[in-house]
Design an enzyme around this catalytic site. Structure first.
Site, PDB file in Angstrom:
ATOM      1  N   ARG A  57       0.833  -1.208   0.000  1.00  0.00           N
ATOM      2  CA  ARG A  57       0.000   0.000   0.000  1.00  0.00           C
ATOM      3  C   ARG A  57       0.867   1.257   0.000  1.00  0.00           C
ATOM      4  O   ARG A  57       0.435   2.326  -0.415  1.00  0.00           O
ATOM      5  CB  ARG A  57      -0.964  -0.016   1.204  1.00  0.00           C
ATOM      6  CG  ARG A  57      -1.861   1.220   1.275  1.00  0.00           C
ATOM      7  CD  ARG A  57      -3.136   0.997   2.090  1.00  0.00           C
ATOM      8  NE  ARG A  57      -2.932   0.248   3.313  1.00  0.00           N
ATOM      9  CZ  ARG A  57      -2.337   0.739   4.409  1.00  0.00           C
ATOM     10  NH1 ARG A  57      -1.891   1.982   4.437  1.00  0.00           N
ATOM     11  NH2 ARG A  57      -2.180  -0.025   5.475  1.00  0.00           N
ATOM     12  N   TYR A 110     -14.661  16.347 -16.598  1.00  0.00           N
ATOM     13  CA  TYR A 110     -14.993  14.917 -16.673  1.00  0.00           C
ATOM     14  C   TYR A 110     -16.065  14.588 -15.618  1.00  0.00           C
ATOM     15  O   TYR A 110     -15.987  15.085 -14.488  1.00  0.00           O
ATOM     16  CB  TYR A 110     -13.715  14.100 -16.421  1.00  0.00           C
ATOM     17  CG  TYR A 110     -13.968  12.617 -16.362  1.00  0.00           C
ATOM     18  CD1 TYR A 110     -14.216  11.884 -17.521  1.00  0.00           C
ATOM     19  CD2 TYR A 110     -13.987  11.942 -15.152  1.00  0.00           C
ATOM     20  CE1 TYR A 110     -14.466  10.532 -17.473  1.00  0.00           C
ATOM     21  CE2 TYR A 110     -14.236  10.583 -15.086  1.00  0.00           C
ATOM     22  CZ  TYR A 110     -14.471   9.882 -16.245  1.00  0.00           C
ATOM     23  OH  TYR A 110     -14.722   8.538 -16.183  1.00  0.00           O
ATOM     24  N   ASP A 182      -5.731  17.537 -15.488  1.00  0.00           N
ATOM     25  CA  ASP A 182      -6.031  16.183 -15.962  1.00  0.00           C
ATOM     26  C   ASP A 182      -5.606  16.123 -17.427  1.00  0.00           C
ATOM     27  O   ASP A 182      -6.213  16.754 -18.298  1.00  0.00           O
ATOM     28  CB  ASP A 182      -7.533  15.907 -15.798  1.00  0.00           C
ATOM     29  CG  ASP A 182      -7.917  14.484 -16.194  1.00  0.00           C
ATOM     30  OD1 ASP A 182      -7.227  13.881 -17.043  1.00  0.00           O
ATOM     31  OD2 ASP A 182      -8.926  13.972 -15.663  1.00  0.00           O
ATOM     32  N   LYS A 207      -6.725   4.784 -19.848  1.00  0.00           N
ATOM     33  CA  LYS A 207      -6.948   5.237 -21.214  1.00  0.00           C
ATOM     34  C   LYS A 207      -5.674   5.069 -22.060  1.00  0.00           C
ATOM     35  O   LYS A 207      -5.232   3.964 -22.240  1.00  0.00           O
ATOM     36  CB  LYS A 207      -7.439   6.691 -21.180  1.00  0.00           C
ATOM     37  CG  LYS A 207      -8.548   6.948 -20.136  1.00  0.00           C
ATOM     38  CD  LYS A 207      -9.857   6.229 -20.431  1.00  0.00           C
ATOM     39  CE  LYS A 207     -10.869   6.284 -19.288  1.00  0.00           C
ATOM     40  NZ  LYS A 207     -11.167   7.607 -18.744  1.00  0.00           N
TER      41      LYS A 207
HETATM   42  C1  PLP Z   1     -11.634   8.083 -17.487  1.00  0.00           C
HETATM   43  C2  PLP Z   1     -11.261   9.413 -16.996  1.00  0.00           C
HETATM   44  C3  PLP Z   1     -11.103   9.671 -15.627  1.00  0.00           C
HETATM   45  C4  PLP Z   1     -11.381   8.630 -14.579  1.00  0.00           C
HETATM   46  O1  PLP Z   1     -10.511   7.556 -14.704  1.00  0.00           O
HETATM   47  P1  PLP Z   1     -10.886   6.070 -14.208  1.00  0.00           P
HETATM   48  O2  PLP Z   1      -9.651   5.305 -14.535  1.00  0.00           O
HETATM   49  O3  PLP Z   1     -12.094   5.640 -14.979  1.00  0.00           O
HETATM   50  O4  PLP Z   1     -11.164   6.162 -12.755  1.00  0.00           O
HETATM   51  C5  PLP Z   1     -10.715  10.933 -15.240  1.00  0.00           C
HETATM   52  N1  PLP Z   1     -10.495  11.906 -16.141  1.00  0.00           N
HETATM   53  C6  PLP Z   1     -10.652  11.704 -17.463  1.00  0.00           C
HETATM   54  C7  PLP Z   1     -10.412  12.834 -18.408  1.00  0.00           C
HETATM   55  C8  PLP Z   1     -11.042  10.456 -17.941  1.00  0.00           C
HETATM   56  O5  PLP Z   1     -11.203  10.261 -19.247  1.00  0.00           O
END
Ligand code: PLP
Length: 391
Positions: A57, A110, A182, A207
């Site tokens: 962790r 998001y 982000d 992603k």
């Molecule tokens: C998918 C996504 C998230 C969240 O990510 P998870 O891996 O699904 O928790 C946050 N910001 C953006 C821009 C995303 O596309």
């Protein structure tokens, strides 16, 4: 070992020494913890992010390999990986904010992040003001004595607005705020927000970074040690830890990130420019097109325009639904950033919790289709789209 009973020998598996060999591929350290000969090293490892590996962790060598790789790509000093993108975003927001603080966030955001920020305001006494993603003056106007943080997204979903990172981060810096960006949609191949003045970059590694639709993960990268330490410390409390196998899959996927991004972006250029000419299509939203509101900014900021776009069909909702059920190659699915092309209908899926008014304000129509373009051959994708549009 030979004087021990088989019961004991079965438990204590010998570890082969590597004798100076270094594995080419990153090994999967599928262990929850580590053993020590020196109790002082054990104790030291518990107390800091860069000490000995102690417990999963807190840190793990496979997860560290990912953290160092992403920190390197983003130009940061260190990173904290998490079990999902939302895990990383929550580590940063809860790790850096306290009740009574104020936060400035861009709109659009998001969906998951928008929900967390609304919750911060409603349940945790952290006030929020929203500003457009490209308006540094609005940031200056929104700053209060208790403002701590500015939250941005390089490219927003699903209308693909591009944030004015240099302008917005400069306004945040003047006011002594921490800027968090982000960067999921751009990936470090298209944008490195720390170079534009951000302090923290977050990703859903689910992603593009992992890239193969087989991992759930997140990461936060830091421009300085103090922020990293604070968020790492909170992440050990929160426990939204990334699993070593997910880290390993991501490290493996990231070796082809630049190659994949180039193909993702090129395929998107083909689809977006051709769809913009198609009679069944009312509008295409992609920052690579000259008519997009963020086009000028995107040209200045990004060497490629990303691989998510959306388009509105002239036939509205019925046409959108017919298109969704007529594609054969593109998959109807959430998420993005994998090698396969995925499509979804925001009004009934990702943005279903928005009121018609909110949808209209974000420019999302009943017939809007979002596409996350994969790395298939562009002509096969175009054939699939045209046969679906013809119906
Ligand atoms: C998918 C996504 C998230 C969240 O990510 P998870 O891996 O699904 O928790 C946050 N910001 C953006 C821009 C995303 O596309």
């Amino acid at each position: 070992m030979s004087d021990l009973h088989p019961d004991t020998r079965a438990v204590h598996v010998p570890q082969p020494p590597l004798n100076g060999s270094v594995p080419i591929a990153t090994p999967i350290y599928q262990t929850s913890g580590f053993a020590f000969e020196d109790p002082a090293v054990f104790a030291d490892g518990m107390s800091r992010p860069d000490g000995a590996f102690v417990y999963g962790r807190l840190s793990n060598p496979t997860v560290r390999a990912l953290e160092d790789a992403v920190a390197g790509l983003e130009g940061g000093v260190a990173a904290v990986a998490a079990g999902s993108g939302m895990g990383a975003i929550n580590c940063v927001l809860f790790g850096l904010l306290s009740p009574g603080d104020h936060l400035i966030a861009q709109k659009p955001l998001y969906g998951g992040t928008a929900t967390v920020i609304a919750d911060l305001a409603r349940r945790f006494g952290i006030a929020v003001s929203y500003v457009p993603e490209d308006d540094p003056a609005a940031v200056r106007d929104a700053v209060r004595p208790e403002t701590r943080l500015l939250y941005l997204e390089t490219i927003a979903n699903p209308m693909t607005q591009v944030a004015d990172l240099p302008g917005m981060c400069a306004a945040a810096r003047e006011a002594g705020l921490i800027s968090v960006v982000d960067n999921t949609f751009a990936s470090p191949v298209l944008c490195r927000p720390l170079e534009h003045g951000a302090d923290v970059v977050v990703h859903s590694v689910t992603k593009y970074l992992s890239g193969h639709s087989d991992v759930l993960g997140g990461i936060a990268v830091f421009a300085d040690e103090a922020l990293h330490r604070k968020v790492w410390s909170f992440s050990t409390e929160l426990g939204a830890t990334l699993d070593p196998f997910a880290a390993w899959l991501t490290v493996r996927g990231m070796q082809t990130l630049p190659l994949r991004m180039a193909r993702h972006c090129e395929n998107t250029r083909v689809l977006a420019t051709r769809l913009a000419e198609h009679p069944a299509v009312e509008a295409v939203h992609w920052p690579g097109l000259p008519g997009h509101p963020s086009h000028q900014l995107a040209v200045k900021l990004l060497p490629g325009f990303g691989a998510v776009f959306s388009f509105d069909l002239t036939g509205g909702r019925a046409a959108g639904e017919r298109f969704m059920s007529s594609v054969r190659l593109a998959l109807l699915a959430p998420s993005l950033g994998g090698v396969e092309t995925l499509i979804l209908h925001p009004a009934t899926t990702s943005h279903r919790s928005q009121t018609p008014g909110e949808l209209a304000a974000s420019g999302i129509g009943e017939g809007t289709v979002r596409v996350a373009v994969g790395i298939e051959h562009a002509e096969d994708l175009w054939s699939d789209f045209t046969q679906a549009l013809d119906r």
